[in-house]
Write a protein that holds these residues in place. Structure first.
Motif, PDB file in Angstrom:
ATOM      1  N   MET A   1      35.198  39.962 -23.150  1.00  0.00           N
ATOM      2  CA  MET A   1      34.756  38.932 -23.881  1.00  0.00           C
ATOM      3  C   MET A   1      33.864  39.177 -25.124  1.00  0.00           C
TER       4      MET A   1
ATOM      5  N   THR B   1      32.458  40.167 -28.794  1.00  0.00           N
ATOM      6  CA  THR B   1      32.676  39.699 -30.127  1.00  0.00           C
ATOM      7  C   THR B   1      31.907  40.477 -31.147  1.00  0.00           C
TER       8      THR B   1
ATOM      9  N   ALA C   1      40.804  28.648 -30.009  1.00  0.00           N
ATOM     10  CA  ALA C   1      40.687  29.898 -29.384  1.00  0.00           C
ATOM     11  C   ALA C   1      41.859  30.033 -28.451  1.00  0.00           C
TER      12      ALA C   1
ATOM     13  N   TYR D   1      38.019  35.289 -30.121  1.00  0.00           N
ATOM     14  CA  TYR D   1      38.376  35.061 -28.839  1.00  0.00           C
ATOM     15  C   TYR D   1      39.675  34.906 -28.545  1.00  0.00           C
TER      16      TYR D   1
END
Length: 205
Positions: free
Chosen positions: A1, A3, A77, A175
Protein backbone atom coordinates in the motif's frame (compact mmCIF):
# COMPACT_ATOMS: atom_id res chain seq x y z
CA UNK A 1 0.00 0.00 0.00
CA UNK A 2 3.01 2.28 -0.26
CA UNK A 3 2.70 5.55 -2.18
CA UNK A 4 5.38 7.88 -3.46
CA UNK A 5 3.26 10.94 -2.82
CA UNK A 6 2.71 10.45 0.88
CA UNK A 7 5.32 13.00 1.87
CA UNK A 8 3.32 15.77 0.24
CA UNK A 9 -0.22 14.89 1.32
CA UNK A 10 -0.16 17.49 4.06
CA UNK A 11 -0.01 20.09 1.30
CA UNK A 12 -2.87 18.35 -0.46
CA UNK A 13 -4.94 18.56 2.72
CA UNK A 14 -4.17 22.23 3.18
CA UNK A 15 -5.56 23.10 -0.19
CA UNK A 16 -8.83 21.18 -0.09
CA UNK A 17 -10.33 22.25 3.22
CA UNK A 18 -13.13 24.12 1.51
CA UNK A 19 -15.70 26.20 3.42
CA UNK A 20 -19.30 25.14 2.84
CA UNK A 21 -20.31 28.78 2.38
CA UNK A 22 -18.15 28.99 -0.75
CA UNK A 23 -19.63 26.06 -2.64
CA UNK A 24 -20.53 28.18 -5.67
CA UNK A 25 -17.06 29.68 -6.05
CA UNK A 26 -14.63 28.60 -8.74
CA UNK A 27 -12.41 25.68 -7.73
CA UNK A 28 -9.22 27.76 -7.65
CA UNK A 29 -10.90 30.45 -5.55
CA UNK A 30 -12.03 27.84 -3.05
CA UNK A 31 -8.46 26.67 -2.64
CA UNK A 32 -6.84 30.10 -2.68
CA UNK A 33 -9.21 31.65 -0.15
CA UNK A 34 -8.81 28.80 2.30
CA UNK A 35 -5.05 28.34 2.46
CA UNK A 36 -4.43 31.24 4.86
CA UNK A 37 -7.21 30.12 7.19
CA UNK A 38 -6.03 26.53 7.35
CA UNK A 39 -2.39 27.46 7.82
CA UNK A 40 -3.40 29.70 10.71
CA UNK A 41 -5.17 26.78 12.39
CA UNK A 42 -2.15 24.53 11.99
CA UNK A 43 0.14 27.15 13.48
CA UNK A 44 -2.09 27.88 16.45
CA UNK A 45 -3.51 24.49 17.41
CA UNK A 46 -1.10 23.02 19.93
CA UNK A 47 -2.92 19.69 19.95
CA UNK A 48 -2.28 19.15 16.26
CA UNK A 49 1.32 20.26 16.59
CA UNK A 50 1.97 17.68 19.31
CA UNK A 51 0.33 14.89 17.35
CA UNK A 52 -3.02 14.57 19.14
CA UNK A 53 -4.58 11.97 16.84
CA UNK A 54 -8.15 12.61 17.97
CA UNK A 55 -7.86 16.28 17.03
CA UNK A 56 -6.14 15.46 13.76
CA UNK A 57 -8.74 12.86 12.77
CA UNK A 58 -11.60 15.14 13.75
CA UNK A 59 -10.16 17.92 11.60
CA UNK A 60 -9.85 15.57 8.65
CA UNK A 61 -13.35 14.13 9.05
CA UNK A 62 -15.05 17.48 9.55
CA UNK A 63 -13.14 19.72 7.16
CA UNK A 64 -11.58 17.51 4.50
CA UNK A 65 -13.52 14.33 3.82
CA UNK A 66 -16.71 16.12 2.68
CA UNK A 67 -14.76 17.68 -0.19
CA UNK A 68 -13.38 14.46 -1.66
CA UNK A 69 -15.36 12.22 -4.00
CA UNK A 70 -14.14 8.93 -2.55
CA UNK A 71 -16.47 6.84 -4.69
CA UNK A 72 -14.94 8.31 -7.84
CA UNK A 73 -11.42 7.94 -6.39
CA UNK A 74 -12.00 4.28 -5.55
CA UNK A 75 -13.48 3.61 -8.98
CA UNK A 76 -10.42 5.10 -10.65
CA UNK A 77 -8.05 3.20 -8.37
CA UNK A 78 -9.88 -0.05 -9.17
CA UNK A 79 -9.84 0.58 -12.91
CA UNK A 80 -11.50 -2.19 -14.92
CA UNK A 81 -11.90 -4.27 -11.76
CA UNK A 82 -14.57 -1.85 -10.47
CA UNK A 83 -17.10 -3.58 -12.73
CA UNK A 84 -16.37 -6.89 -11.02
CA UNK A 85 -17.57 -5.62 -7.65
CA UNK A 86 -21.17 -5.88 -6.52
CA UNK A 87 -23.03 -3.02 -4.80
CA UNK A 88 -22.09 -4.08 -1.26
CA UNK A 89 -18.50 -4.77 -2.27
CA UNK A 90 -18.26 -1.28 -3.78
CA UNK A 91 -19.53 0.26 -0.53
CA UNK A 92 -16.91 -1.69 1.42
CA UNK A 93 -14.14 -0.72 -0.98
CA UNK A 94 -14.99 2.98 -0.74
CA UNK A 95 -15.18 2.82 3.05
CA UNK A 96 -11.89 0.98 3.47
CA UNK A 97 -10.00 3.05 0.89
CA UNK A 98 -11.16 6.23 2.59
CA UNK A 99 -10.06 4.87 5.97
CA UNK A 100 -6.70 3.85 4.52
CA UNK A 101 -6.00 7.33 3.18
CA UNK A 102 -7.06 9.01 6.42
CA UNK A 103 -4.97 6.73 8.63
CA UNK A 104 -1.97 6.80 6.32
CA UNK A 105 -1.77 10.55 6.15
CA UNK A 106 -3.18 11.85 9.43
CA UNK A 107 0.33 12.46 10.75
CA UNK A 108 0.97 14.86 7.88
CA UNK A 109 -1.00 17.57 9.64
CA UNK A 110 1.54 17.62 12.47
CA UNK A 111 4.50 18.30 10.16
CA UNK A 112 3.60 21.68 8.68
CA UNK A 113 6.72 23.87 8.41
CA UNK A 114 5.67 27.18 6.85
CA UNK A 115 5.39 25.94 3.29
CA UNK A 116 3.78 28.41 0.88
CA UNK A 117 1.14 27.32 -1.62
CA UNK A 118 0.75 29.32 -4.84
CA UNK A 119 -2.51 28.74 -6.71
CA UNK A 120 -2.68 29.43 -10.44
CA UNK A 121 -5.86 30.93 -11.92
CA UNK A 122 -8.14 28.30 -13.43
CA UNK A 123 -10.34 29.09 -16.42
CA UNK A 124 -13.70 27.47 -15.73
CA UNK A 125 -16.85 28.18 -17.71
CA UNK A 126 -20.27 28.35 -16.10
CA UNK A 127 -21.23 25.05 -17.73
CA UNK A 128 -18.00 23.22 -16.96
CA UNK A 129 -18.21 20.28 -14.58
CA UNK A 130 -14.51 19.37 -14.50
CA UNK A 131 -11.41 21.40 -13.79
CA UNK A 132 -7.77 20.99 -12.88
CA UNK A 133 -6.42 23.41 -10.31
CA UNK A 134 -2.65 23.79 -10.53
CA UNK A 135 -0.66 24.79 -7.47
CA UNK A 136 2.99 25.09 -6.56
CA UNK A 137 4.28 24.32 -3.08
CA UNK A 138 7.30 26.45 -2.19
CA UNK A 139 9.41 24.75 0.46
CA UNK A 140 12.15 26.17 2.62
CA UNK A 141 15.74 25.03 2.94
CA UNK A 142 16.52 25.39 -0.74
CA UNK A 143 14.23 22.50 -1.71
CA UNK A 144 12.68 22.42 -5.15
CA UNK A 145 9.08 23.65 -5.45
CA UNK A 146 6.54 20.83 -5.76
CA UNK A 147 3.74 21.04 -8.37
CA UNK A 148 0.41 19.65 -7.18
CA UNK A 149 -2.61 19.40 -9.49
CA UNK A 150 -6.15 18.83 -8.21
CA UNK A 151 -8.62 17.09 -10.51
CA UNK A 152 -12.08 18.29 -9.51
CA UNK A 153 -15.66 17.62 -10.55
CA UNK A 154 -18.76 19.72 -9.94
CA UNK A 155 -22.03 18.13 -8.91
CA UNK A 156 -25.03 20.07 -7.63
CA UNK A 157 -22.96 23.29 -7.64
CA UNK A 158 -20.31 21.72 -5.42
CA UNK A 159 -16.72 21.07 -6.49
CA UNK A 160 -15.03 17.94 -5.14
CA UNK A 161 -11.57 16.45 -5.57
CA UNK A 162 -11.36 13.04 -7.23
CA UNK A 163 -7.61 12.82 -7.85
CA UNK A 164 -4.41 14.56 -6.84
CA UNK A 165 -1.21 14.55 -8.90
CA UNK A 166 2.03 15.41 -7.12
CA UNK A 167 5.12 16.00 -9.28
CA UNK A 168 3.49 14.00 -12.06
CA UNK A 169 2.36 11.09 -9.87
CA UNK A 170 -1.40 10.49 -9.62
CA UNK A 171 -2.71 9.26 -6.26
CA UNK A 172 -5.34 6.95 -7.74
CA UNK A 173 -3.00 5.60 -10.43
CA UNK A 174 -0.40 4.96 -7.77
CA UNK A 175 -2.77 2.62 -5.94
CA UNK A 176 -4.11 0.93 -9.06
CA UNK A 177 -1.19 -1.46 -9.46
CA UNK A 178 -1.51 -2.75 -5.91
CA UNK A 179 -5.28 -3.08 -6.19
CA UNK A 180 -5.02 -4.95 -9.50
CA UNK A 181 -2.51 -7.40 -8.05
CA UNK A 182 -4.67 -8.14 -5.04
CA UNK A 183 -7.77 -8.65 -7.18
CA UNK A 184 -5.86 -11.09 -9.39
CA UNK A 185 -4.71 -13.04 -6.34
CA UNK A 186 -7.87 -13.08 -4.26
CA UNK A 187 -10.67 -11.43 -6.15
CA UNK A 188 -12.54 -8.34 -4.99
CA UNK A 189 -13.15 -9.91 -1.56
CA UNK A 190 -9.41 -10.50 -1.26
CA UNK A 191 -8.74 -6.81 -1.85
CA UNK A 192 -11.38 -5.82 0.72
CA UNK A 193 -9.83 -8.20 3.26
CA UNK A 194 -6.37 -6.77 2.60
CA UNK A 195 -7.65 -3.22 3.11
CA UNK A 196 -9.47 -4.18 6.32
CA UNK A 197 -6.34 -5.86 7.69
CA UNK A 198 -4.15 -2.92 6.73
CA UNK A 199 -6.49 -0.45 8.41
CA UNK A 200 -6.69 -2.61 11.52
CA UNK A 201 -2.90 -2.77 11.74
CA UNK A 202 -2.69 1.03 11.55
CA UNK A 203 -5.35 1.68 14.18
CA UNK A 204 -3.91 3.57 17.11
CA UNK A 205 -0.65 4.44 15.36
Amino acid sequence: MKTRIGNFLLLVLLAVVLPASAQNSSPDALIRNTVDEVVAVLKQDGGIKTGNQDKVLNLIREKILPHFNFTRMTQLAMGKNWSLAGPEQKKSLVKEFRTLLVRTYSNSLTTYRDEVIKVSPTNVGSQDTRATVKTLVVQGGGKQPVPIDYAMEKSNSTWKVYDVTVAGVSLVTNYRGTFNSQVREGGVDGLITALVEKNASMRGK
